[in-house]
Write a protein that holds these residues in place. Structure first.
Motif, PDB file in Angstrom:
ATOM      1  N   LYS A 295       0.829  17.210  -4.761  1.00 65.00           N
ATOM      2  CA  LYS A 295      -0.145  18.283  -4.713  1.00 65.00           C
ATOM      3  C   LYS A 295      -1.439  17.762  -5.873  1.00 65.00           C
ATOM      4  O   LYS A 295      -1.025  17.216  -6.738  1.00 65.00           O
ATOM      5  CB  LYS A 295      -0.029  19.592  -5.236  1.00 65.00           C
ATOM      6  CG  LYS A 295       0.913  20.219  -4.165  1.00 65.00           C
ATOM      7  CD  LYS A 295      -0.251  20.943  -2.942  1.00 65.00           C
ATOM      8  CE  LYS A 295       0.537  21.814  -1.977  1.00 65.00           C
ATOM      9  NZ  LYS A 295      -0.514  22.403  -1.163  1.00 65.00           N
TER      10      LYS A 295
ATOM     11  N   LYS B 131       9.501  26.065  -6.520  1.00 60.98           N
ATOM     12  CA  LYS B 131      10.331  26.929  -5.406  1.00 60.98           C
ATOM     13  C   LYS B 131      10.181  26.488  -3.951  1.00 60.98           C
ATOM     14  O   LYS B 131      11.192  27.020  -3.315  1.00 60.98           O
ATOM     15  CB  LYS B 131       9.815  28.488  -5.567  1.00 60.98           C
ATOM     16  CG  LYS B 131       9.751  29.008  -7.237  1.00 60.98           C
ATOM     17  CD  LYS B 131      11.425  28.656  -7.740  1.00 60.98           C
ATOM     18  CE  LYS B 131      11.428  28.936  -9.357  1.00 60.98           C
ATOM     19  NZ  LYS B 131      12.555  28.774  -9.877  1.00 60.98           N
ATOM     20  N   GLN B 132       9.672  25.470  -3.845  1.00 65.69           N
ATOM     21  CA  GLN B 132       9.226  24.865  -2.305  1.00 65.69           C
ATOM     22  C   GLN B 132       9.721  23.508  -2.316  1.00 65.69           C
ATOM     23  O   GLN B 132       9.926  22.878  -3.464  1.00 65.69           O
ATOM     24  CB  GLN B 132       7.992  25.084  -1.869  1.00 65.69           C
ATOM     25  CG  GLN B 132       7.277  26.496  -2.009  1.00 65.69           C
ATOM     26  CD  GLN B 132       5.788  26.489  -2.019  1.00 65.69           C
ATOM     27  OE1 GLN B 132       5.050  25.367  -1.332  1.00 65.69           O
ATOM     28  NE2 GLN B 132       5.194  27.556  -2.145  1.00 65.69           N
ATOM     29  N   PRO B 133      10.175  23.127  -1.072  1.00 62.70           N
ATOM     30  CA  PRO B 133      10.517  21.795  -0.930  1.00 62.70           C
ATOM     31  C   PRO B 133       9.322  20.881  -1.453  1.00 62.70           C
ATOM     32  O   PRO B 133       8.180  21.245  -1.317  1.00 62.70           O
ATOM     33  CB  PRO B 133      10.583  21.581   0.547  1.00 62.70           C
ATOM     34  CG  PRO B 133      10.730  22.944   1.273  1.00 62.70           C
ATOM     35  CD  PRO B 133      10.162  23.912   0.399  1.00 62.70           C
ATOM     36  N   PHE B 134       9.657  19.695  -2.192  1.00 61.04           N
ATOM     37  CA  PHE B 134       8.598  18.976  -2.886  1.00 61.04           C
ATOM     38  C   PHE B 134       7.653  18.395  -2.099  1.00 61.04           C
ATOM     39  O   PHE B 134       8.081  17.600  -1.098  1.00 61.04           O
ATOM     40  CB  PHE B 134       9.217  18.091  -3.905  1.00 61.04           C
ATOM     41  CG  PHE B 134       8.308  17.275  -4.696  1.00 61.04           C
ATOM     42  CD1 PHE B 134       7.502  17.842  -5.721  1.00 61.04           C
ATOM     43  CD2 PHE B 134       7.871  16.132  -4.259  1.00 61.04           C
ATOM     44  CE1 PHE B 134       6.708  17.079  -6.588  1.00 61.04           C
ATOM     45  CE2 PHE B 134       6.994  15.451  -4.952  1.00 61.04           C
ATOM     46  CZ  PHE B 134       6.345  15.801  -6.278  1.00 61.04           C
TER      47      PHE B 134
ATOM     48  N   ALA C 246       5.481  27.804  -9.127  1.00 57.60           N
ATOM     49  CA  ALA C 246       5.564  28.262  -7.782  1.00 57.60           C
ATOM     50  C   ALA C 246       5.870  27.117  -6.890  1.00 57.60           C
ATOM     51  O   ALA C 246       6.680  27.154  -5.944  1.00 57.60           O
ATOM     52  CB  ALA C 246       4.177  28.993  -7.282  1.00 57.60           C
ATOM     53  N   LEU C 247       5.140  25.742  -7.155  1.00 56.74           N
ATOM     54  CA  LEU C 247       5.396  24.711  -6.501  1.00 56.74           C
ATOM     55  C   LEU C 247       6.860  24.085  -6.398  1.00 56.74           C
ATOM     56  O   LEU C 247       7.262  23.887  -5.330  1.00 56.74           O
ATOM     57  CB  LEU C 247       4.378  23.524  -6.984  1.00 56.74           C
ATOM     58  CG  LEU C 247       4.557  22.068  -6.180  1.00 56.74           C
ATOM     59  CD1 LEU C 247       3.971  22.278  -4.947  1.00 56.74           C
ATOM     60  CD2 LEU C 247       3.625  21.164  -6.975  1.00 56.74           C
TER      61      LEU C 247
END
Length: 476
Positions: free
Chosen positions: A326, A320-323, A317-318
């Motif tokens: 985390k 799929k987003q701008p890096f 899921a991460l």
């Protein structure tokens, strides 16, 4: 303070105190109630009241009597089930089990088979034969004794109502406004007495340590991952972690597979295709495993063997987003088909932490592990190289257990492989360092418990939960 009594209560008080005015003792309240035509429950209530106001002294008497149920009466007349079954077997030769069953009542047959076999009176099989020729029906004899009243027993101390300590009786109305209460004797009240301890729940040592660990992770800036799915597909539990389908951990001897529902209904198809390709042909500097990857294996449902399956979903899921860097953690239950011993269970709790950022190395992992475990009071660590399908390099983490007197493995760690991260879509310079450990191992060390079965499972002594102190993790 004395109050207006009901007629029955006043009558019972008069009877008891009037009797004691001319007699020293009432030996038996039950007999007294019977002889005077009184309700025994009311007699007992009045005795407690008189005793509380110190008009009398009283001691309990308890009696036990045995009475036969209808079933007991039947066995007293006809014999115990095991003897009935024994007598139904021919003295010489044998009888077919089906034929024997027809000769007896179903309940008699069931109990008789169990007890006669246990007593070694008969050989049980398709045919039943006697092993002895004569038996004694001890059960019937005992039931007859009970039926004849020979087993009534009297135990504990007798009730004795001994003398009067005040000439005032409790019975009769009291003129409160006229001041009659001033001449009454009141029961003393102890204001320093402590009440009974309140019953309350107690946190299990595992929950105490879990709560401390959770707070520790949050203070370190970690975000908790959702772990509410005990059931996972083999894809998320194994395949997405670059674990080959022929790996021993995927065998039924090591993993609990579900019968219903046996397979998952939905997987991200584009991602599945990328995972299949890296398994079969490699990529990202890897040669892969060079075997035919099978979708039906990936679809199989199981009880998750590690919370790394949750980490895989979170990293996917991460990606799929701008890096963005985390830090994740989770503490929850996992399941493995393992032999149970003093340090292993088939069901246990796993702690997992991971850090995702650019350019992380093995040195970062070692530093994070020292920081993490030192906050648990475990600064004496050792690391040992190991193999994991989804991390390279990989290290086992050991800490010295004072109770066991040896070094104990408390966790596993490593840097996630590119073959796992790149199909998700994470940048090429992004790295993930991760570590996992059971909740039980540090709890055992912190509480000085040497056998995991004393901590978790059906053999746990509940008093252990009540008496163990609050968890005090050695935070620097």
């Amino acid at each position: 303070m004395a109050a207006v009594k009901g007629e029955e209560t006043a009558m019972v008080e008069d009877a008891i105190l009037g009797y004691l005015a001319t007699h020293e003792v009432i030996a038996d309240s039950g007999q007294f109630a019977y002889e005077h035509g009184l309700d025994h429950n009311e007699v007992v209530n009045v005795i407690k009241s008189l005793h509380g106001f110190r008009f009398i002294d009283a001691q309990d008497i308890k009696r036990e009597t045995w009475a036969l149920t209808d079933e007991g009466k039947k066995y007293a007349d006809e014999g115990s089930p095991e003897v009935q079954l024994f007598l139904a077997v021919p003295p010489e030769g044998s009888i077919w089990m089906d034929e024997l069953q027809k000769k007896l009542d179903p309940s008699v047959f069931k109990i008789g088979c169990l007890q006669a076999g246990k007593n070694k009176w008969v050989d049980m099989g398709k045919q039943v034969s006697r092993k002895v020729q004569h038996v004694e029906d001890k059960v019937k004899n005992l039931l007859i004794q009970i039926q004849d009243g020979q087993t009534s027993v009297s135990i504990y101390s007798l009730i004795g109502l001994i003398g009067l300590s005040n000439s005032k009786f409790l019975g009769g109305p009291v003129d409160e406004q006229g001041g009659d209460w001033k001449e009454l004797e009141f029961k003393e009240y102890n204001f320093n007495a402590k009440g009974p301890p309140a019953e309350a729940g107690h946190l299990h040592p595992l929950l105490k340590v879990k709560d401390q660990l959770k707070n520790m992770f949050l203070r370190m800036g970690f975000e908790e991952m959702p772990t509410n799915n005990f059931v996972e597909s083999s894809f998320w539990n194994f395949d997405a972690l670059f674990q080959p389908q022929q790996h021993p951990a995927r065998d039924a001897h090591d993993t609990f597979f579900l019968e219903a529902p046996s397979t998952t209904r939905k997987l991200p198809e584009e991602y599945v295709e990328l995972v299949k390709r890296v398994h079969e042909d490699g990529g990202y500097g890897s040669r892969g495993y060079g075997y035919e990857w099978k979708r039906e294996e990936a679809n199989k449902n199981l009880l998750r063997t590690h919370t790394t399956a949750v980490s895989t979903r979170m990293l996917y899921a991460l990606a799929k987003q701008p890096f963005a860097p985390k830090k994740y953690f989770s503490i929850d239950r996992v399941f493995r088909n393992e032999a149970v011993d003093r340090t292993h269970l088939a069901e246990f709790h796993q702690i997992e932490g991971l850090v995702c950022d650019r350019g992380l190395t093995l040195g970062d992992l070692i530093g994070v592990l020292h920081d993490f475990f030192s906050q648990l009071g475990m600064s004496n660590l050792r690391f040992k190289p190991t193999y994991n399908p989804y991390t390279e390099p990989s290290m086992e983490v050991f800490s010295y257990h004072e109770g066991l007197g040896k070094w104990v493995e408390i966790g596993n760690s490593g840097v996630f492989r590119p073959e796992m991260l790149r199909p998700m879509g994470l940048p090429e310079d992004a790295s993930v360092i991760a570590w996992g450990l059971s909740l039980e191992r540090p709890t055992m060390i912190l509480y000085g418990i040497s056998n995991i079965r004393d901590l978790f499972g059906h053999k746990v002594d509940l008093s252990l939960i009540r008496r163990n102190p609050i968890c005090r993790i050695g935070i620097n």
